[in-house]
Scaffold this motif. Structure first.
Motif, short mmCIF file in Angstrom:
data_model
loop_
_atom_site.label_atom_id
_atom_site.label_comp_id
_atom_site.label_asym_id
_atom_site.label_seq_id
_atom_site.Cartn_x
_atom_site.Cartn_y
_atom_site.Cartn_z
N PRO A 137 -1.24 -3.01 -5.96
CA PRO A 137 -2.41 -2.80 -6.82
C PRO A 137 -2.38 -1.50 -7.62
CG PRO A 137 -3.09 -3.50 -4.63
CD PRO A 137 -1.61 -3.23 -4.57
N GLU A 138 -1.72 -0.47 -7.12
CA GLU A 138 -1.74 0.81 -7.81
C GLU A 138 -1.04 0.78 -9.16
OE1 GLU A 138 -1.24 4.43 -5.74
OE2 GLU A 138 -2.12 3.64 -3.89
N ASN A 139 -0.07 -0.12 -9.34
CA ASN A 139 0.59 -0.21 -10.65
C ASN A 139 0.54 -1.63 -11.24
OD1 ASN A 139 2.56 -1.60 -9.22
ND2 ASN A 139 4.17 -0.07 -9.53
N GLY A 140 -0.07 -2.58 -10.50
CA GLY A 140 -0.21 -3.95 -11.00
C GLY A 140 1.10 -4.72 -11.06
N GLN A 141 2.12 -4.24 -10.37
CA GLN A 141 3.46 -4.84 -10.42
C GLN A 141 3.71 -5.74 -9.20
OE1 GLN A 141 6.00 -4.46 -12.84
NE2 GLN A 141 7.00 -6.01 -11.61
N PHE A 142 4.50 -6.80 -9.43
CA PHE A 142 4.99 -7.64 -8.34
C PHE A 142 6.44 -7.29 -8.04
CE2 PHE A 142 1.44 -10.37 -9.45
CZ PHE A 142 1.03 -10.83 -8.21
N TYR A 143 6.81 -7.46 -6.77
CA TYR A 143 8.17 -7.19 -6.31
C TYR A 143 8.65 -8.41 -5.52
CZ TYR A 143 6.90 -2.53 -7.68
OH TYR A 143 6.49 -1.45 -8.43
N TRP A 144 9.85 -8.87 -5.84
CA TRP A 144 10.45 -10.03 -5.18
C TRP A 144 11.51 -9.50 -4.21
CZ3 TRP A 144 10.09 -15.47 -6.41
CH2 TRP A 144 11.03 -16.27 -5.74
N ALA A 157 14.90 -8.04 3.67
CA ALA A 157 13.72 -7.47 4.32
C ALA A 157 14.02 -6.97 5.73
CB ALA A 157 12.61 -8.52 4.37
N THR A 158 13.33 -5.93 6.11
CA THR A 158 13.42 -5.41 7.47
C THR A 158 12.52 -6.23 8.39
OG1 THR A 158 11.69 -3.81 6.96
CG2 THR A 158 13.98 -3.08 6.67
N GLU A 159 12.54 -5.95 9.68
CA GLU A 159 11.85 -6.79 10.67
C GLU A 159 10.34 -6.59 10.76
OE1 GLU A 159 13.09 -9.27 12.74
OE2 GLU A 159 14.88 -9.13 11.53
N GLN A 160 9.82 -5.40 10.59
CA GLN A 160 8.40 -5.14 10.81
C GLN A 160 7.66 -4.75 9.54
OE1 GLN A 160 6.51 -5.35 13.77
NE2 GLN A 160 8.28 -6.53 14.40
N LYS A 161 8.10 -3.67 8.93
CA LYS A 161 7.53 -3.17 7.69
C LYS A 161 8.68 -2.75 6.79
CE LYS A 161 3.21 -1.25 9.58
NZ LYS A 161 2.99 -2.36 10.40
N MET A 162 8.43 -2.79 5.50
CA MET A 162 9.48 -2.39 4.56
C MET A 162 8.89 -1.42 3.57
SD MET A 162 12.05 -4.82 2.43
CE MET A 162 13.35 -4.13 1.44
N GLU A 163 9.68 -0.43 3.19
CA GLU A 163 9.27 0.53 2.19
C GLU A 163 10.15 0.40 0.96
OE1 GLU A 163 7.54 4.17 4.91
OE2 GLU A 163 9.41 4.49 3.80
N LEU A 164 9.51 0.49 -0.19
CA LEU A 164 10.21 0.58 -1.47
C LEU A 164 9.88 1.94 -2.05
CD1 LEU A 164 9.40 -2.93 -3.02
CD2 LEU A 164 11.32 -2.28 -1.56
N LEU A 224 6.76 -12.04 -2.05
CA LEU A 224 6.31 -11.64 -3.37
C LEU A 224 5.18 -10.64 -3.11
CD1 LEU A 224 6.73 -12.02 -6.40
CD2 LEU A 224 4.97 -13.78 -6.35
N VAL A 225 5.48 -9.37 -3.36
CA VAL A 225 4.59 -8.27 -2.99
C VAL A 225 3.88 -7.75 -4.23
CG1 VAL A 225 4.46 -5.98 -1.93
CG2 VAL A 225 6.16 -7.65 -1.11
N TYR A 226 2.56 -7.66 -4.14
CA TYR A 226 1.76 -7.11 -5.22
C TYR A 226 1.35 -5.69 -4.84
CZ TYR A 226 -2.11 -6.37 -8.44
OH TYR A 226 -2.95 -5.85 -9.40
N TRP A 267 0.85 -1.19 0.00
CA TRP A 267 0.00 0.00 0.00
C TRP A 267 0.89 1.23 0.00
CZ3 TRP A 267 1.03 -2.75 4.43
CH2 TRP A 267 1.50 -2.04 5.53
N SER A 268 0.30 2.35 -0.37
CA SER A 268 1.03 3.61 -0.38
C SER A 268 0.75 4.34 0.92
CB SER A 268 0.57 4.47 -1.57
OG SER A 268 1.24 5.70 -1.56
N ASN A 269 1.80 4.57 1.71
CA ASN A 269 1.61 5.30 2.95
C ASN A 269 2.07 6.75 2.83
OD1 ASN A 269 4.36 4.50 2.96
ND2 ASN A 269 4.47 4.89 5.15
N LYS A 270 2.81 7.06 1.77
CA LYS A 270 3.19 8.43 1.44
C LYS A 270 3.57 8.45 -0.03
CE LYS A 270 7.67 7.60 3.57
NZ LYS A 270 8.53 7.90 4.69
N ALA A 271 3.69 9.63 -0.57
CA ALA A 271 3.95 9.78 -2.01
C ALA A 271 5.20 9.01 -2.43
CB ALA A 271 4.10 11.25 -2.36
#
Length: 137
Positions: free
Chosen positions: A93-100, A106-113, A89-91, A55-59
Motif C-alpha cells: 500500500p505504501e507505493n501502490g505496487q504489486f510484486y510477483w 519464497a522463504t518458509e515463514q516471512k519474506m522481505e524485499l 501476488l503481494v500488494y 508492510w514495512s517492518n523497517k526502513a
C-alpha cells in the motif's frame, strides 16, 4: 484499525483489477477452503495465486507472510503454501505496487524485499526484481 480480513479483501480486489487490466482471465475459487485466492489464465497456462498485503517492518523493506495462520478447534496452526500455489501476488500500500514472487523463490515463514541497502549481498531479495509489470515472469 481495520481487521486483517478486510485488508486482505481489499488487496484481493486490487489484484483482480490489476490482472484484468493486464488482459488476464481471473477466476475466484468458491469459499475459503483453498490455499490460493485467485486463478489466472494467460491463454496458455493457469496460475494459482495467493494474494498478500505487504508492510514495512523497517526502513526500505517490505515484508509479507509466506504461510497461513488459522485456528482450528481452539488450536493455532501455521502451514506453508508450497505445492499449493504457484506464486504470491503481494500488494504494498505504501507505493501502490504489486510484486510477483514465484513459490520457489519464497522463504518458509516471512519474506522481505529490499528497496535500498548500503550493501549488496546475495541473500538480499531486491524489490525491483519482483515488481509486477503486467507480465508473468
Amino acid at each position: 484499525m481495520r481487521n486483517s480480513k478486510a485488508v486482505g479483501d481489499e488487496t484481493e480486489a486490487r489484484a483482480i483489477s490489476k490482472l484484468v487490466a493486464c488482459n488476464y482471465s481471473v477466476s475466484v475459487p468458491f469459499g475459503d477452503n483453498d490455499k490460493y485466492d485467485l486463478v489466472i489464465d494467460d491463454g496458455t497456462d493457469l496460475y494459482r495465486l495467493q494474494c498478500k498485503t505487504g508492510w514495512s517492518n523497517k526502513a526500505e523493506t517490505l515484508r509479507f507472510n509466506t504461510h497461513s495462520q488459522t485456528t482450528k478447534n481452539g488450536a493455532y496452526h501455521e502451514d506453508t503454501y508450497h505445492d499449493s500455489i504457484d506464486a504470491f501476488l503481494v500488494y504494498y500500500p505504501e507505493n501502490g505496487q504489486f510484486y510477483w514472487i514465484n513459490t520457489d523463490d519464497a522463504t518458509e515463514q516471512k519474506m522481505e524485499l529490499r528497496f535500498e541497502s548500503e550493501i549488496n549481498h546475495p541473500s538480499i531479495n531486491w524489490a525491483a526484481e519482483y515488481e509486477f509489470d503486467g507480465r508473468i515472469p
